[in-house]
Design a protein around this motif. Sequence first.
Motif, PDB file in Angstrom:
ATOM      1  N   ASN A 414       0.790  -0.978  -0.173  1.00  0.00           N
ATOM      2  CA  ASN A 414       0.166   0.333   0.233  1.00  0.00           C
ATOM      3  C   ASN A 414       0.615   1.344   0.520  1.00  0.00           C
ATOM      4  O   ASN A 414       1.880   1.190   0.381  1.00  0.00           O
ATOM      5  CB  ASN A 414      -1.114  -0.416   1.342  1.00  0.00           C
ATOM      6  N   GLN A 415       0.316   2.514  -0.250  1.00  0.00           N
ATOM      7  CA  GLN A 415       0.421   3.317   0.348  1.00  0.00           C
ATOM      8  C   GLN A 415       0.780   4.021   1.783  1.00  0.00           C
ATOM      9  O   GLN A 415       0.246   3.868   2.062  1.00  0.00           O
ATOM     10  CB  GLN A 415      -0.158   4.396  -1.042  1.00  0.00           C
ATOM     11  N   ASP A 416       1.394   5.130   1.690  1.00  0.00           N
ATOM     12  CA  ASP A 416       1.421   5.726   2.664  1.00  0.00           C
ATOM     13  C   ASP A 416       0.305   6.333   3.243  1.00  0.00           C
ATOM     14  O   ASP A 416       0.005   6.497   1.987  1.00  0.00           O
ATOM     15  CB  ASP A 416       2.912   6.699   2.844  1.00  0.00           C
ATOM     16  N   ASP A 417       0.275   6.742   4.493  1.00  0.00           N
ATOM     17  CA  ASP A 417      -1.633   6.731   4.328  1.00  0.00           C
ATOM     18  C   ASP A 417      -2.371   6.486   4.093  1.00  0.00           C
ATOM     19  O   ASP A 417      -4.130   7.084   3.030  1.00  0.00           O
ATOM     20  CB  ASP A 417      -1.581   8.758   4.194  1.00  0.00           C
ATOM     21  N   GLY A 418      -2.447   5.573   2.842  1.00  0.00           N
ATOM     22  CA  GLY A 418      -3.272   5.039   2.154  1.00  0.00           C
ATOM     23  C   GLY A 418      -4.471   3.663   3.535  1.00  0.00           C
ATOM     24  O   GLY A 418      -4.683   3.846   4.806  1.00  0.00           O
ATOM     25  N   ILE A 440       0.445  -0.090  -4.910  1.00  0.00           N
ATOM     26  CA  ILE A 440       0.908   0.418  -5.789  1.00  0.00           C
ATOM     27  C   ILE A 440       0.506  -0.332  -6.849  1.00  0.00           C
ATOM     28  O   ILE A 440       0.243   0.413  -7.980  1.00  0.00           O
ATOM     29  CB  ILE A 440       1.924  -0.193  -5.933  1.00  0.00           C
ATOM     30  N   GLY A 441      -0.736  -1.824  -7.022  1.00  0.00           N
ATOM     31  CA  GLY A 441      -1.510  -2.157  -8.038  1.00  0.00           C
ATOM     32  C   GLY A 441      -0.365  -3.279  -8.469  1.00  0.00           C
ATOM     33  O   GLY A 441       1.138  -3.169  -7.957  1.00  0.00           O
ATOM     34  N   ILE A 442      -0.632  -3.554  -9.949  1.00  0.00           N
ATOM     35  CA  ILE A 442      -0.342  -5.124 -10.546  1.00  0.00           C
ATOM     36  C   ILE A 442      -0.141  -4.844 -11.789  1.00  0.00           C
ATOM     37  O   ILE A 442      -1.037  -4.268 -11.956  1.00  0.00           O
ATOM     38  CB  ILE A 442      -0.826  -6.130 -10.204  1.00  0.00           C
ATOM     39  N   LYS A 443       0.534  -4.987 -12.506  1.00  0.00           N
ATOM     40  CA  LYS A 443       0.786  -4.211 -14.068  1.00  0.00           C
ATOM     41  C   LYS A 443      -0.325  -5.499 -15.196  1.00  0.00           C
ATOM     42  O   LYS A 443       0.148  -6.590 -14.282  1.00  0.00           O
ATOM     43  CB  LYS A 443       2.794  -4.887 -14.547  1.00  0.00           C
ATOM     44  N   SER A 496      -5.693  -2.991  -5.150  1.00  0.00           N
ATOM     45  CA  SER A 496      -5.932  -3.594  -5.999  1.00  0.00           C
ATOM     46  C   SER A 496      -7.600  -4.571  -5.522  1.00  0.00           C
ATOM     47  O   SER A 496      -6.971  -4.004  -3.990  1.00  0.00           O
ATOM     48  CB  SER A 496      -4.965  -5.167  -6.061  1.00  0.00           C
ATOM     49  N   THR A 497      -8.033  -5.694  -6.024  1.00  0.00           N
ATOM     50  CA  THR A 497      -9.005  -6.261  -5.134  1.00  0.00           C
ATOM     51  C   THR A 497      -8.748  -6.982  -5.133  1.00  0.00           C
ATOM     52  O   THR A 497      -9.184  -8.307  -6.693  1.00  0.00           O
ATOM     53  CB  THR A 497     -10.221  -5.709  -5.602  1.00  0.00           C
ATOM     54  N   PHE A 498      -8.413  -8.295  -4.049  1.00  0.00           N
ATOM     55  CA  PHE A 498      -8.230  -9.780  -4.875  1.00  0.00           C
ATOM     56  C   PHE A 498      -9.700 -10.432  -3.793  1.00  0.00           C
ATOM     57  O   PHE A 498     -10.753  -9.602  -2.371  1.00  0.00           O
ATOM     58  CB  PHE A 498      -7.576 -10.388  -3.062  1.00  0.00           C
TER      59      PHE A 498
END
Length: 506
Positions: A414-418, A440-443, A496-498
């Motif tokens: 995750n990003q800081d402050d996320g 940060i997500g996934i390519k 992202s969502t799992f």
Amino acid sequence: MTKPEDPQKYVQNILDEQDGSPQIIVLDDEESIRSGCKKALEGEGLEVDVAADGVQGWEMLNRKEYDLALVDLRMPGLDGISVLERMQDAMPDVVTIVITGYASFETAVETVKLGAYDYIPKPFTPEELRNVVNRGLERRFLQLANRRLREERERNLLTLTEERSRLITVLNAMSDGVLVINRSGQLVLFNPSALHWVLKDRQVNEEQPPVALEEAVREEALLQLVEAIEQDEQLDQQDVELEIDGERFIHAAGAAVRDENDRYLGVVIVLRDITERKEIEKMKTALVRTVSHELRSPLAAVEGYLNYLDDEDQDPSERSHMVHRCRERIQGLQQTINDLLDLSRLESGQVHRELRKHNLTDILDEIVQLQKGVAAERNISIDLHAPEDLPVLADKRELSEIFGNLISNAIKYNQDDGQVWVKAGSDGEYIVVEVSDTGIGIKPEALDSIFDEFYRVRGRQTAKISGSGLGLAIVKRLVEQYQGRILVESELGEGSTFEVNLPIRP
């Protein structure tokens, strides 16, 4: 019985196998002829029965099997012509010799048409009788010999047909391919596996004559294998590895075939698909390489820290930091080893699972509370949205491992402050849990690989994030063992969502 090279010996063997002496019957209305024939023939070791007329003779012919019949043409009641006509239909194998006092060309033609072998005119001497009877018996036993040979041939053909049928059935049922090549280099037998793997796209079937191997086989290495065995007939076995269309690997083992006198007869080749074995070998090599890398890096770091700590002049606060880093690396190693052991147990099926009814909301809340401390270090918030009671039948330890991995990853990447959101619910048949983040997500090109063992998204943002690359692989296997599924959606830089779907009662 096998036919010898000398036909006379073969006939003699038939005579030797007869039960008792040849059986003769004499049909004649003259007492002197009957008694004379009986005396002359019994002197030769033959068994002779006599009948005074055609009616009596026909009855006797129907009660007993005879080898030869002497039939008078002129008899009261039932004449010889009528007896011959009946015998021709009912017992054609019995040799018939006509006795007649009125021998003529017309009589001879008529009796031959009715199946008579020969005739003897009255009056005749005992020697003449014995000569004509001997010729008739020779014909009789030649007929028996021919019939025996024909029956043996039919039995042998039937046996060969049955054996070939059984062989074809066995070959067709084999997963391995089989090729049989004769001494002339012709393909004489094969099965569907061989046709699929190495034979050309042409129909070579049982009805067609053998085909030259080079016309049927499309793999040059296989032709070279057969040629090597043919050139060195003492070579017991040789093998070669074939690569088919760059996708399939075939192991071909060829052996010479010899008869009981060690004479070369041809070659048998067995083909075995080793593609899966090759894939496993590649996977093992990749696994060893990856594990070596995953273990070597932290060990090298620990060794470097320890060398640094050998210097007694170091600042105490720096030394404390180094010890802390050593502990982190060792904990990472322990986690990697534990993940490897978990993955191994899942792959082998050696898992002790206690299925009990649990409230999944309580389990998710425990995980969230444990992770809040780690998340707070980077000011990441975690929100759980779930009904108070969410029953599921499962092993609690495995549920904690599944969702603990997903929530931990949502924080690490995750990003800081996320933010991290955990949503859970039920559609009646499945428990549906979503773990979303603002990370940060996934390519897109990496989405198909993130559940592979040791796969990690490499990049500037993930360089300092520790992990074994086994977490998601374990999660997927656990979910699938509950007959569930896991889905992922992600956008680079957006999060992202799992989504995990688990049957309520697996």
